[in-house]
Write a protein that holds these residues in place. Structure first.
Motif, PDB file in Angstrom:
ATOM      1  N   GLU A  74       0.844  -1.190   0.000  1.00  0.00           N
ATOM      2  CA  GLU A  74       0.000   0.000   0.000  1.00  0.00           C
ATOM      3  C   GLU A  74       0.879   1.240   0.000  1.00  0.00           C
ATOM      4  O   GLU A  74       2.035   1.205   0.437  1.00  0.00           O
ATOM      5  CB  GLU A  74      -0.933   0.023   1.207  1.00  0.00           C
ATOM      6  CG  GLU A  74      -0.219   0.122   2.545  1.00  0.00           C
ATOM      7  CD  GLU A  74      -1.189   0.208   3.713  1.00  0.00           C
ATOM      8  OE1 GLU A  74      -2.366   0.537   3.473  1.00  0.00           O
ATOM      9  OE2 GLU A  74      -0.762  -0.044   4.860  1.00  0.00           O
ATOM     10  N   LEU A  75       0.321   2.331  -0.510  1.00  0.00           N
ATOM     11  CA  LEU A  75       1.025   3.606  -0.559  1.00  0.00           C
ATOM     12  C   LEU A  75       0.526   4.475   0.579  1.00  0.00           C
ATOM     13  O   LEU A  75      -0.637   4.876   0.612  1.00  0.00           O
ATOM     14  CB  LEU A  75       0.784   4.301  -1.903  1.00  0.00           C
ATOM     15  CG  LEU A  75       1.440   5.670  -2.093  1.00  0.00           C
ATOM     16  CD1 LEU A  75       2.969   5.550  -2.033  1.00  0.00           C
ATOM     17  CD2 LEU A  75       1.005   6.301  -3.416  1.00  0.00           C
ATOM     18  N   ARG A  76       1.420   4.766   1.522  1.00  0.00           N
ATOM     19  CA  ARG A  76       1.062   5.602   2.664  1.00  0.00           C
ATOM     20  C   ARG A  76       1.366   7.065   2.347  1.00  0.00           C
ATOM     21  O   ARG A  76       2.246   7.362   1.536  1.00  0.00           O
ATOM     22  CB  ARG A  76       1.830   5.156   3.905  1.00  0.00           C
ATOM     23  CG  ARG A  76       1.581   3.707   4.301  1.00  0.00           C
ATOM     24  CD  ARG A  76       2.486   3.293   5.444  1.00  0.00           C
ATOM     25  NE  ARG A  76       3.902   3.413   5.069  1.00  0.00           N
ATOM     26  CZ  ARG A  76       4.916   3.103   5.872  1.00  0.00           C
ATOM     27  NH1 ARG A  76       4.671   2.647   7.097  1.00  0.00           N
ATOM     28  NH2 ARG A  76       6.167   3.242   5.462  1.00  0.00           N
ATOM     29  N   PRO A  77       0.676   7.992   2.999  1.00  0.00           N
ATOM     30  CA  PRO A  77       0.910   9.417   2.719  1.00  0.00           C
ATOM     31  C   PRO A  77       2.358   9.829   2.906  1.00  0.00           C
ATOM     32  O   PRO A  77       2.881  10.654   2.153  1.00  0.00           O
ATOM     33  CB  PRO A  77      -0.013  10.118   3.724  1.00  0.00           C
ATOM     34  CG  PRO A  77      -1.125   9.160   3.959  1.00  0.00           C
ATOM     35  CD  PRO A  77      -0.481   7.798   3.922  1.00  0.00           C
ATOM     36  N   GLU A  78       3.039   9.251   3.890  1.00  0.00           N
ATOM     37  CA  GLU A  78       4.406   9.676   4.211  1.00  0.00           C
ATOM     38  C   GLU A  78       5.466   9.009   3.353  1.00  0.00           C
ATOM     39  O   GLU A  78       6.661   9.338   3.474  1.00  0.00           O
ATOM     40  CB  GLU A  78       4.706   9.417   5.690  1.00  0.00           C
ATOM     41  CG  GLU A  78       4.710   7.949   6.094  1.00  0.00           C
ATOM     42  CD  GLU A  78       3.350   7.409   6.509  1.00  0.00           C
ATOM     43  OE1 GLU A  78       3.310   6.354   7.186  1.00  0.00           O
ATOM     44  OE2 GLU A  78       2.326   8.023   6.156  1.00  0.00           O
ATOM     45  N   ASP A  79       5.097   8.081   2.480  1.00  0.00           N
ATOM     46  CA  ASP A  79       6.069   7.423   1.592  1.00  0.00           C
ATOM     47  C   ASP A  79       6.343   8.331   0.396  1.00  0.00           C
ATOM     48  O   ASP A  79       5.547   8.404  -0.536  1.00  0.00           O
ATOM     49  CB  ASP A  79       5.524   6.083   1.101  1.00  0.00           C
ATOM     50  CG  ASP A  79       5.305   5.090   2.227  1.00  0.00           C
ATOM     51  OD1 ASP A  79       6.004   5.202   3.244  1.00  0.00           O
ATOM     52  OD2 ASP A  79       4.431   4.218   2.083  1.00  0.00           O
ATOM     53  N   VAL A  80       7.483   9.010   0.434  1.00  0.00           N
ATOM     54  CA  VAL A  80       7.777  10.016  -0.591  1.00  0.00           C
ATOM     55  C   VAL A  80       8.776   9.466  -1.613  1.00  0.00           C
ATOM     56  O   VAL A  80       9.832   8.951  -1.238  1.00  0.00           O
ATOM     57  CB  VAL A  80       8.321  11.308   0.040  1.00  0.00           C
ATOM     58  CG1 VAL A  80       8.675  12.331  -1.047  1.00  0.00           C
ATOM     59  CG2 VAL A  80       7.288  11.899   0.996  1.00  0.00           C
ATOM     60  N   TYR A  81       8.406   9.597  -2.884  1.00  0.00           N
ATOM     61  CA  TYR A  81       9.258   9.151  -3.991  1.00  0.00           C
ATOM     62  C   TYR A  81       9.550  10.343  -4.900  1.00  0.00           C
ATOM     63  O   TYR A  81       8.762  11.289  -4.989  1.00  0.00           O
ATOM     64  CB  TYR A  81       8.571   8.052  -4.791  1.00  0.00           C
ATOM     65  CG  TYR A  81       8.302   6.804  -3.984  1.00  0.00           C
ATOM     66  CD1 TYR A  81       9.248   5.791  -3.915  1.00  0.00           C
ATOM     67  CD2 TYR A  81       7.105   6.649  -3.286  1.00  0.00           C
ATOM     68  CE1 TYR A  81       9.015   4.640  -3.164  1.00  0.00           C
ATOM     69  CE2 TYR A  81       6.861   5.514  -2.536  1.00  0.00           C
ATOM     70  CZ  TYR A  81       7.814   4.511  -2.474  1.00  0.00           C
ATOM     71  OH  TYR A  81       7.573   3.385  -1.729  1.00  0.00           O
ATOM     72  N   ASP A  82      10.688  10.270  -5.587  1.00  0.00           N
ATOM     73  CA  ASP A  82      11.001  11.317  -6.559  1.00  0.00           C
ATOM     74  C   ASP A  82      10.007  11.297  -7.710  1.00  0.00           C
ATOM     75  O   ASP A  82       9.647  12.341  -8.265  1.00  0.00           O
ATOM     76  CB  ASP A  82      12.425  11.127  -7.106  1.00  0.00           C
ATOM     77  CG  ASP A  82      13.482  11.248  -6.029  1.00  0.00           C
ATOM     78  OD1 ASP A  82      13.403  12.197  -5.228  1.00  0.00           O
ATOM     79  OD2 ASP A  82      14.379  10.377  -5.984  1.00  0.00           O
ATOM     80  N   LEU A  83       9.548  10.091  -8.059  1.00  0.00           N
ATOM     81  CA  LEU A  83       8.679   9.933  -9.215  1.00  0.00           C
ATOM     82  C   LEU A  83       7.816   8.687  -9.005  1.00  0.00           C
ATOM     83  O   LEU A  83       8.307   7.653  -8.553  1.00  0.00           O
ATOM     84  CB  LEU A  83       9.541   9.771 -10.476  1.00  0.00           C
ATOM     85  CG  LEU A  83       8.922   9.907 -11.858  1.00  0.00           C
ATOM     86  CD1 LEU A  83       8.175  11.228 -12.013  1.00  0.00           C
ATOM     87  CD2 LEU A  83      10.009   9.804 -12.932  1.00  0.00           C
ATOM     88  N   ILE A  84       6.518   8.823  -9.303  1.00  0.00           N
ATOM     89  CA  ILE A  84       5.607   7.685  -9.226  1.00  0.00           C
ATOM     90  C   ILE A  84       5.024   7.437 -10.610  1.00  0.00           C
ATOM     91  O   ILE A  84       4.464   8.349 -11.223  1.00  0.00           O
ATOM     92  CB  ILE A  84       4.460   7.934  -8.231  1.00  0.00           C
ATOM     93  CG1 ILE A  84       5.005   8.085  -6.802  1.00  0.00           C
ATOM     94  CG2 ILE A  84       3.450   6.787  -8.279  1.00  0.00           C
ATOM     95  CD1 ILE A  84       3.929   8.396  -5.779  1.00  0.00           C
TER      96      ILE A  84
END
Length: 312
Positions: A63-73
């Protein structure tokens, strides 16, 4: 770069493969059996034309949580599935999102993400050229010597294009940019939908369908009707060659269809392995809405939907 590929089907897995080979830290979001496969064995891909199998170790999340930050999705899914992931994408604090796949409503998706995200979202849209199917423990990927991604914004230049370019350095992917992906995506599904009706006409028996010249001519006429609907609504058919093939190079297009139906790979591209039944249904409804807005009749398109060999 830290990159998330949201969707672990055939195309998402192939995209992740290219990004891993480009040296990036790649995470894939998957669920169910696919999640277990990725965790236990990595991303296993059989490259159909290249006669080779690759295995890539990737990070995996469910799952993608709000705090999981990526440069690019990169979101790589079937069109009907996009709506289910928009809330999680909007809540996430990553700023750069590329939505990849057939899409009849990119403006609505972009507007939703921009309006409901706690951070400023930069959204692009893409289409990954390729096909394939799943087998237990691996994906079969049908693609050329290089991956091909069509990508762009919605009528505006992508000021963050350099980030996308950086993601594909050393990935063996060719990027083709269009300023208005809404026009490209609508033009694309208007071209491929009539072709995918061929399989329905013969219950998947494309060897029989290739002999039905009346059916193939209806397909070409239906593509032209779709182009005319777009033109009446003020869209530019993109690429322009799509109009040329049906209006000026009809015989070549007809022969190309017959050749495609006569090869194993071509039959795969025109089967539900390339475009699922629920995606065809959703895109057909999208075309119906466009046709209603244009107030145009499309007799060849309508005939294809209900076509059967008995009607020849």
């Amino acid at each position: 770069m830290n990159i998330l590929v949201y969707g672990a089907g055939v195309l998402g897995s192939y995209l992740a493969h290219g990004l891993v080979r480009g040296g990036h830290n790649v995470t894939m979001l998957a669920r169910g059996q696919r999640l277990n496969e990725l965790q236990n064995d990595g991303s296993v891909i059989r490259h159909y034309f290249q006669f080779r199998t690759t295995v890539d170790k990737v990070n995996v999340i469910r799952e993608l949580r709000p705090e999981d930050v990526y440069d690019l999705i990169f979101v790589v899914m079937k069109y009907p599935d996009f709506q289910t992931v928009l809330p999680a994408l909007a809540a996430n604090h990553s700023s750069h999102v590329v939505i990849v796949g057939n899409n009849a409503s990119p403006h609505e998706m972009r507007d939703y993400l921009e309006a409901n995200s706690p951070v400023a979202k930069k959204v692009a849209f893409g289409f990954l050229v390729g096909a394939g199917w799943r087998e237990t423990g691996r994906m079969i990927s049908v693609h050329g010597p290089k991956g091909q991604m069509i990508i762009g914004g919605l009528g505006e230049e992508l000021v963050w294009r350099s980030m996308i370019d950086q993601a594909f350095v050393n990935s063996k992917f060719k990027l083709t940019y269009y300023k208005d992906m809404d026009e490209w995506l609508k033009s694309h599904f208007i071209m491929v939908l009539p072709m995918n009706f061929i399989a329905n006409a013969y219950d998947g028996n494309l060897r029989q369908a290739v002999k039905d010249s009346k059916l193939l001519n209806h397909v070409i006429d239906a593509i032209d009707e779709g182009n005319q609907v777009l033109e009446k609504l003020g869209y530019t058919v993109t690429p322009e060659s799509q109009k040329e093939w049906v209006r000026q190079k009809r015989k070549l297009l007809y022969m190309g269809l017959k050749m495609m139906l006569g090869t194993p790979v071509g039959r795969t591209l025109l089967s539900d392995k390339a475009v699922s039944e629920n995606e065809i249904s959703a895109l057909t409804q999208a075309f119906h809405d466009l046709k209603q807005s244009a107030n145009m009749s499309t007799p060849n398109w309508d005939m294809l939907i209900n076509y059967s060999p008995a009607s020849k």
